[in-house]
Scaffold this active site. Structure first.
Site, PDB file in Angstrom:
ATOM      1  CB  ILE A 155      46.190  92.605  36.800  1.00 41.33           C
ATOM      2  CG1 ILE A 155      45.847  91.276  36.106  1.00 41.33           C
ATOM      3  CG2 ILE A 155      46.343  93.723  35.787  1.00 41.33           C
ATOM      4  CD1 ILE A 155      44.509  91.309  35.364  1.00 41.33           C
ATOM      5  CB  SER A 156      50.487  88.695  37.295  1.00 44.26           C
ATOM      6  OG  SER A 156      50.838  88.794  38.644  1.00 44.26           O
ATOM      7  CB  SER A 157      52.804  89.488  32.677  1.00 39.01           C
ATOM      8  OG  SER A 157      52.945  88.707  31.510  1.00 39.01           O
TER       9      SER A 157
END
Length: 209
Positions: free
Chosen positions: A58-60
């Protein structure tokens, strides 16, 4: 009700990257914790990318905010995302775009993302289990296309599904580094409008699993 933790996370993002008011409102409206795997819930409101299943991340939230803003979000209706992952990016987009379409090639991620988005009542987000390189022709053309994974090149199928004058934002692999580029479609071809920054995303992969 939006949590204090989510608000403070958005404050930290804004210190590093000046947020468009619509992007900030969208980020504040979506609780990142909902999309984070249980073992990492205590890291949900940090600016870190977090591990999910199937060797995905899950991206920053800083990256999510940037990618959203790079789309140039004023006066647009529809967006196609390539790589739904946890569904977090699509959820943020849903607060800005009237229609959001997202394609995920890993079935387990697709099922979880679809459930999260449905639970949140985000009825304007549509998720499909398919090869992202083929896009989603049924609802094309799209005003915007966003890659949430790194591509070596942009498939013709996706260029065809972008509205003339539309914008596509994607991490692109160039030699030994990745860079985020913003393209605009002119005369049925993509033209690089701007090279935005270096980045680190998982690669786009053909097929489904």
């Amino acid at each position: 009700m939006n949590s204090i933790k989510n608000h403070l996370m958005c404050e930290e993002i804004h210190k590093r990257f000046h947020l468009h008011p619509k992007v900030r409102e969208a980020m504040e409206s979506i609780e990142r914790e909902v999309f984070v795997p249980a073992p990492f819930k205590h890291f949900a409101y940090t600016l870190n990318a977090l591990s999910m299943q199937a060797q995905q991340y899950i991206s920053s939230p800083l990256t999510v905010a940037k990618m959203t803003q790079y789309l140039e979000i004023d006066h647009v209706d529809s967006v196609l995302e390539i790589g739904c992952g946890s569904g977090y990016q699509a959820a943020v987009l849903s607060q800005i775009f009237r229609r959001v379409f997202s394609v995920e090639r890993i079935e387990s991620l697709y099922l979880e993302a679809r459930l999260r988005l449905k639970t949140l009542g985000l009825d304007n987000v549509h998720v499909k289990f398919a090869d992202g390189n083929k896009g989603w022709e049924q609802y094309a053309p799209y005003d915007r296309i966003l890659f949430s994974a790194c591509a070596k090149n942009i498939p013709q199928a996706l260029i065809d599904q972008l509205e003339e004058g539309g914008i596509l934002v994607a991490p692109i692999q160039e030699n030994n580094e990745q860079v985020i580029k913003r393209f605009v479609k002119q005369n049925n071809a993509l033209r690089v409008q701007k090279v935005l920054e270096k980045c680190s995303f998982v690669p786009v992969v053909d097929g489904v699993q």
